[in-house]
Design an enzyme around this catalytic site. Structure first.
Site, PDB file in Angstrom:
ATOM      1  N   HIS A  13       2.001 -18.772 -32.814  1.00  0.00           N
ATOM      2  CA  HIS A  13       1.034 -18.535 -33.894  1.00  0.00           C
ATOM      3  C   HIS A  13       1.465 -19.366 -35.094  1.00  0.00           C
ATOM      4  CE1 HIS A  13      -1.819 -16.795 -36.561  1.00  0.00           C
ATOM      5  NE2 HIS A  13      -0.877 -16.255 -37.319  1.00  0.00           N
ATOM      6  N   ASP A  15       1.083 -20.379 -38.670  1.00  0.00           N
ATOM      7  CA  ASP A  15       0.683 -20.294 -40.078  1.00  0.00           C
ATOM      8  C   ASP A  15       1.032 -21.631 -40.713  1.00  0.00           C
ATOM      9  OD1 ASP A  15      -0.042 -17.432 -40.072  1.00  0.00           O
ATOM     10  OD2 ASP A  15       2.077 -17.172 -39.629  1.00  0.00           O
ATOM     11  N   ASP A 125      -4.737 -12.960 -36.241  1.00  0.00           N
ATOM     12  CA  ASP A 125      -4.088 -12.378 -37.421  1.00  0.00           C
ATOM     13  C   ASP A 125      -5.024 -12.338 -38.619  1.00  0.00           C
ATOM     14  OD1 ASP A 125      -2.000 -11.215 -38.803  1.00  0.00           O
ATOM     15  OD2 ASP A 125      -1.094 -13.116 -39.388  1.00  0.00           O
ATOM     16  N   HIS A 351      -5.678 -18.205 -43.358  1.00  0.00           N
ATOM     17  CA  HIS A 351      -5.513 -16.789 -43.683  1.00  0.00           C
ATOM     18  C   HIS A 351      -4.257 -16.452 -44.470  1.00  0.00           C
ATOM     19  CE1 HIS A 351      -3.524 -17.344 -39.783  1.00  0.00           C
ATOM     20  NE2 HIS A 351      -2.744 -16.330 -40.101  1.00  0.00           N
TER      21      HIS A 351
END
Length: 886
Positions: A13, A15, A125, A351
Site C-alpha cells: 500500500h 502512500d 484506506d 488520501h
C-alpha cells in the site's frame, strides 16, 4: 465439501507522501519495483504483484527509470503486474464528484496504454466512502469493490444483522441511493492480514493458525483473501517458499498466489446471495464508537481544503466549459493540458495529502503544487477567453467586457474587474515620460451598460497608474503604462453556461463619495439583517417569513488531538463571544449594497498546558485517553467578520479573517437553526445526503463531526461554504457548528511525528453564505442547484484590440436544457472524441424531467459511448446522468 482456498495477493500500500516526503518515499518505491521485476521474471511461484490500484505509483517509478516502460508493459501484458483502475487513491469526501470521475478516467486511460486494467473498485484506506460509489462503479463497468473502512464486521456471534452499516460477513452487497448495487468485499482483517508470511515451519504454524481463523470468522465463502503487504512494505522475496511450507502444513487448503480478478471471480462463483447483508449509502463507520472515523481530517490545515476546492471549481466551472465554448470558435480543445492540470491537482488529493495528516514538508510542497495548478488553469481560462473576445461582435463605442459563467443556472452575481484605459506604449513614448503624461489626464469614472443599452449600477475605484505588458502571438512583448480602475457591479441574469458582454463608457463626472450610515442593519427585497451588540446577527427572509436569531457567535475550544482526530482538552474550557462587545462599523455602503465589519478580540489560552501535553505526546497516549488542560496563559485572537448584503442577494455573504497566533485549539462559528429536528441534510459526492442527528448506541465520542461538500442545512438555516468541509449538528438539530480553524501539533497515528505547521500560524480567511430555508425540503427544491451556481467562479475579461473576424454574438447561453427542481449541473466538457458532454445529478426523491433543445445520447461516467438520440430524459431519484452529443 469444497476445499478452502487461500488467495495471497502480494502488494504494497503506497502512500505517496505521509510520514516521509515524496522523494524519500520515491527512493523506496524504485527499490521495491526493481525487486518486484526481478521476482516476476525469475522466481518460480511468485506470479503477480498488485500495484495498489493506482497508476501514479507506476508513473513515479518511470519518472526515475523511463527505460523500464516497455518492460512494465510486458509484465502487465503477461498478467503479472496488476495495475489500475485509479490514477491515485483519493480521499472520497474531500474531492469533488468530477474529481473522482477524472481520477477514474485518467487511471483507466493510462492502464489501458499498458495493456490491461485490474477491473475492481479498490478503496483500501479511504477515510470513509460516499454513498454513490456503487453507482459510479456500475457505470464504469465494475461490479465488485474492495474497501477497508466504513463498515463494521459483526462476526458470527454478534446479532446486529439489521444494521445498515454493519455486516455479518466480509462479503456483502452495497447499494447506492439510486438502487445501483455491487458486491462489496470488506478488508475485515485489514490490507496486511497476510503480511510477512514465515518460512520456518513452527512460526508458520502459529501464523497460519491465527490468520486462517481470523478470515474464516468473517468469510461467507471458502475463498479467503490474504493481503501480503502493508504501508510501503518491501516485497516478500521468499514468498514462494513460504507458500510451499503452508501447503505442507495445511494440505486441506489450496494456497494460491493470486490477484484480485481471480479472487473476485472465485468469490462470485461461490456466493450464496441470500446469506449476504446489504449495506446502504455512505459508509463512515456510523455504527462504531466514533473515535476512528478520521472525520476531523476535514479540518486539519483548513487552508489546503480551501485551495483544493478553489482549483476544482476553476477547472470544472471555468477551464473546461470555456474551452468547449472556444472550440466552437475554432480553438482546439486542450485535452492534454486539462489532463495535465487535473493530474497535478490529483497529486494533492491523495488520501494522506488532502486530508493534511502528513509531515510539514509534505504540505509545504502541496501549497507549491496548488500554485502550479492555478497557474496552469488560469492560463487555460485566459487563453480561451482571449480567443473568444477577439471574435465577439462588439459595439463601436465603449470598452467591451465579457463575463464567463458556468454555474448551471442563471444567477445574479457581484463581479469585480480591473479595467485599463489610456494605454501609452513604450513604442510611443520613452517609458520615463509616460507616467507623468498619464498623470495630466483629467479624472474620470465609468457608466456600465448591457449590450441592449440597459444601464447597470457600478462602483468605480481608481487604482492609479500601473505598468503592464502584452505578449502578442507573433511579436515581441509590448510594454505600456495605463490608468487602472476597479469596477464592481452586479449582473442579474448571468447565462447558466456561457457569456455576456457589457460596455464601460468613460465619463468625466466623478461621483462624490457617499458617507456610509452608521446603522448596523442591511436590507434588500429578499432579506433583512440586524446585527446585535455582541456581534451576532438576525436574518429575516421576506419571501418565506422565516427568521433566525443569534447567528454567527464564535466558540474556541482546546484541541489535544492530532491531524486525524479532534480531542477536547481535559479541562473542557470553552470560550465564546456571546457576552462580547466587539467593535462594529459600516465598512461600505453604496448603490450595490452594504458591508458591516465586526472586530472581535477574543482572549483565549495560548496553547494546551505545555508540560502535560508534551508528556502525553511523548508517551503516545491514544487520543481518547488524553487529559491535558489548556494553558493558564492567555493571548488575544483577532477575528474580523464582514457581513455583505448586495441588491440581488438571497443570502448573506460572510467573510471571516482570523489571525491565528494560538496553538492546540479549534475555532468554530455557531448557528442556532430555529427548530428541532431528527435529521439534517448535507451536500456530498453527486448527492444530497440525509443524516441522523443522533448517533448509534455504540457511539462514545462526545463529538459527532461530519463532512460535507458545498452546503449543510438543519432546521431553518443553510450554510454554503468555500472549502470548509467540517461541521457538526446538535443531537436535536437546534444548533449547527461550522469549523473555521483547527490547530494541532502532530500527525498522530502510529508514532511521534511532530507537525508544528499544522498549528496554522497564519491568517485564515473563511468565506460562507447563510440562507434561511425549510431545510427538510432542500433535496426537492432548487436550492442545491442554486448553491452550486453561487459557489461557481466567474471570469471577466476586458477586450483588447484585434483584427480577427467578428463572428460571435455579444451574448451566448450554451445551456440548451431545462432541468426540473432537484437536478444539479455537474460538468460541461468534451469527451476524448470531441463530442460534448453534459452531466447532472438528481437530488429529488421522485423522477424528474430533463428537457433539452438539441439531441443527445445517454452515456456513462466514462463518456466513451452513448445510447439513443433523445431530447427528453426521465431522471431517476439520485441518478447521475451523463449526456453525450450525437
Amino acid at each position: 465439501m469444497t476445499r478452502k482456498k487461500a488467495h495471497i495477493i502480494s502488494h504494497s500500500h503506497w502512500d505517496r507522501e505521509w510520514f516521509l516526503p515524496l522523494e524519500s518515499l520515491r527512493f523506496k518505491l524504485v527499490t521495491l519495483m526493481d525487486e518486484v521485476e526481478g521476482l516476476l521474471d525469475m522466481e518460480a511461484g511468485f506470479n503477480h504483484f498488485h500495484m495498489d490500484g493506482q497508476m501514479i505509483m507506476l508513473e513515479d517509478y518511470l519518472a526515475v527509470k523511463p527505460a523500464k516502460r516497455e518492460k512494465m508493459k510486458q509484465l502487465v501484458a503477461d498478467g503479472k503486474l496488476r495495475i489500475g483502475p485509479w490514477y491515485m487513491l483519493q480521499d472520497a469526501f474531500l474531492t469533488s464528484g468530477e474529481a473522482n470521475i477524472r481520477n477514474l478516467q485518467y487511471g483507466l486511460e493510462m492502464a489501458k496504454e499498458f495493456g490491461h486494467v485490474e477491473k475492481i473498485g479498490y478503496f483500501p484506506d479511504t477515510f470513509g466512502l460516499y454513498g454513490q460509489v456503487p453507482q459510479l462503479m456500475s457505470q464504469a463497468g465494475f461490479d465488485t469493490v474492495v474497501f477497508g473502512r466504513g463498515v463494521n464486521p459483526t462476526g458470527f456471534n454478534n446479532q446486529v444483522f439489521d444494521s445498515a452499516f454493519a455486516s455479518k460477513y466480509s462479503e456483502m452487497f452495497w447499494e447506492s441511493p439510486d438502487g445501483s448495487k455491487v458486491l462489496g468485499i470488506l478488508l475485515a482483517n485489514w490490507y496486511s492480514n497476510g503480511n510477512e508470511i514465515p518460512v520456518e515451519k513452527e512460526e508458520a504454524k502459529v501464523f497460519w493458525d491465527k490468520k486462517l481463523a481470523d478470515v474464516e470468522r468473517f468469510a461467507s465463502t471458502d475463498e479467503w483473501l490474504f493481503m501480503n503487504g502493508c504501508d510501503h512494505q518491501p516485497v516478500q522475496t521468499d514468498l514462494a517458499e513460504a507458500l510451499e511450507v503452508a501447503k505442507e502444513l495445511y494440505p486441506d487448503v489450496d494456497f494460491i498466489h493470486s490477484h484480485f480478478e481471480r479472487y473476485q471471480d472465485a468469490v462470485k462463483q461461490s456466493l450464496e446471495p441470500e446469506k449476504l447483508q446489504t449495506v446502504y449509502g455512505e459508509l463512515t463507520s456510523q455504527q462504531s464508537d466514533g473515535w476512528s472515523t478520521l472525520a476531523n481530517t476535514a479540518s486539519s490545515r483548513i487552508y489546503l481544503k480551501q485551495a483544493n476546492e478553489k482549483m476544482e471549481r476553476l477547472l470544472e466551472r471555468l477551464a473546461e466549459p470555456i474551452s468547449v465554448i472556444a472550440s466552437d470558435a475554432g480553438v482546439p480543445y486542450p485535452h492534454e493540458y486539462l489532463a495535465f492540470a487535473w493530474k497535478l491537482l490529483m497529486e494533492n488529493q491523495i488520501h494522506d495529502s488532502i486530508t493534511a495528516c502528513s509531515l510539514d514538508e509534505v504540505h509545504r510542497e502541496m501549497e507549491v503544487r496548488f500554485e502550479k495548478v492555478e497557474q496552469v488553469t488560469m492560463s487555460l481560462i485566459s487563453n480561451a477567453a482571449r480567443k473568444l473576445t477577439e471574435q465577439i461582435t462588439i459595439a463601436e463605442t465603449g470598452i467591451p467586457i465579457t463575463i464567463f459563467h458556468a454555474g448551471g443556472v442563471e444567477i445574479a452575481k457581484t463581479i469585480e474587474i480591473e479595467l485599463e484605459t489610456d494605454e501609452i506604449h513604450f513604442s510611443e513614448m520613452h517609458f520615463e515620460q509616460i507616467h507623468d503624461e498619464l498623470a495630466k489626464l483629467p479624472a474620470q469614472t465609468f457608466r456600465l451598460e448591457t449590450s441592449e443599452g440597459v444601464e447597470i449600477p457600478v462602483v468605480v475605484e481608481p487604482l492609479g497608474i500601473h505598468f503592464n505588458y502584452d505578449l502578442p502571438e507573433r511579436k515581441f512583448r509590448d510594454s505600456y503604462f495605463a490608468r487602472k480602475y476597479k469596477l464592481t457591479f452586479i449582473v442579474e441574469n448571468l447565462p447558466a453556461v456561457g457569456y455576456e458582454t457589457l460596455y464601460a463608457h468613460a465619463i468625466s463626472e466623478v461621483e462624490p463619495e457617499v458617507e456610509p450610515s452608521s446603522a448596523l442593519t442591511m436590507e434588500n427585497r429578499f432579506l433583512k439583517v440586524e446585527v446585535a451588540a455582541n456581534g451576532t446577527y438576525t436574518l429575516f427572509d421576506k419571501m418565506s417569513g422565516i427568521e433566525a436569531r443569534g447567528l454567527g457567535a464564535y466558540e474556541d475550544v482546546g484541541d489535544i488531538g492530532n491531524e486525524y482526530m479532534f480531542k477536547e482538552a481535559g479541562d473542557k474550557l470553552r470560550v465564546d463571544t456571546l457576552q462580547s462587545k466587539p467593535e462594529m462599523s459600516v465598512l461600505r455602503e453604496d448603490k450595490l449594497g452594504k458591508t458591516i465589519i465586526i472586530r472581535h478580540e477574543i482572549e483565549i489560552p495560548e496553547s494546551a498546558s505545555a508540560a502535560a501535553f508534551a508528556e502525553e505526546k511523548r508517551r503516545l497516549v491514544w487520543h481518547p485517553e488524553r487529559q491535558s488542560p489548556r494553558s493558564e496563559k492567555r493571548i488575544i485572537l483577532k477575528v474580523a467578520t464582514e457581513l455583505t448584503l448586495n441588491k440581488h442577494d438571497k443570502q448573506l455573504a460572510v467573510r471571516v479573517k482570523i489571525v491565528n497566533n494560538a496553538d492546540d485549539h479549534r475555532f468554530r462559528v455557531l448557528f442556532p437553526t430555529g427548530v428541532t429536528c431528527e435529521t439534517h441534510q448535507a451536500g456530498s459526492v453527486f448527492e444530497v445526503t440525509t443524516r441522523p442527528n443522533k448517533q448509534a448506541k455504540e457511539w462514545t465520542n462526545p463529538t459527532s463531526d461530519n463532512r460535507k461538500q458545498a452546503f449543510v442545512t438543519s432546521g431553518n438555516v443553510l450554510i454554503a461554504t468555500h472549502g470548509l468541509p467540517e461541521y457538526e449538528v446538535s443531537e436535536n438539530g437546534d444548533k449547527l457548528e461550522l469549523t473555521l480553524l483547527r490547530a494541532v501539533s502532530e500527525i498522530g497515528d502510529w508514532g511521534d511525528f511532530p507537525a508544528y505547521e499544522a498549528e496554522c500560524h497564519r491568517e485564515i480567511t473563511a468565506d460562507f453564505y447563510v440562507f434561511l430555508t425549510d431545510g427538510s425540503k432542500a433535496i426537492n427544491s432548487e436550492l442545491p442547484a442554486e448553491v452550486n451556481a453561487l459557489l461557481a467562479p466567474v471570469y471577466a475579461m476586458q477586450h483588447k484590440p484585434s483584427n480577427k473576424a467578428k463572428t460571435l454574438p455579444e451574448n451566448q447561453n450554451f445551456a440548451k436544457w431545462k432541468a426540473a427542481n432537484g437536478l444539479v449541473f455537474s460538468t460541461f466538457k468534451l469527451a476524448k472524441d470531441n463530442k460534448r458532454i453534459v452531466r447532472f445529478y438528481q437530488t429529488a426523491t421522485e423522477p424528474t424531467i430533463l428537457q433539452t433543445i438539441h439531441t443527445w445520447g445517454k452515456s456513462t461516467i466514462l463518456e466513451e459511448t452513448s445510447i439513443g438520440q433523445e431530447k427528453t430524459f426521465t431522471v431517476r431519484p439520485n441518478e447521475i446522468i451523463t449526456l453525450k452529443g450525437v
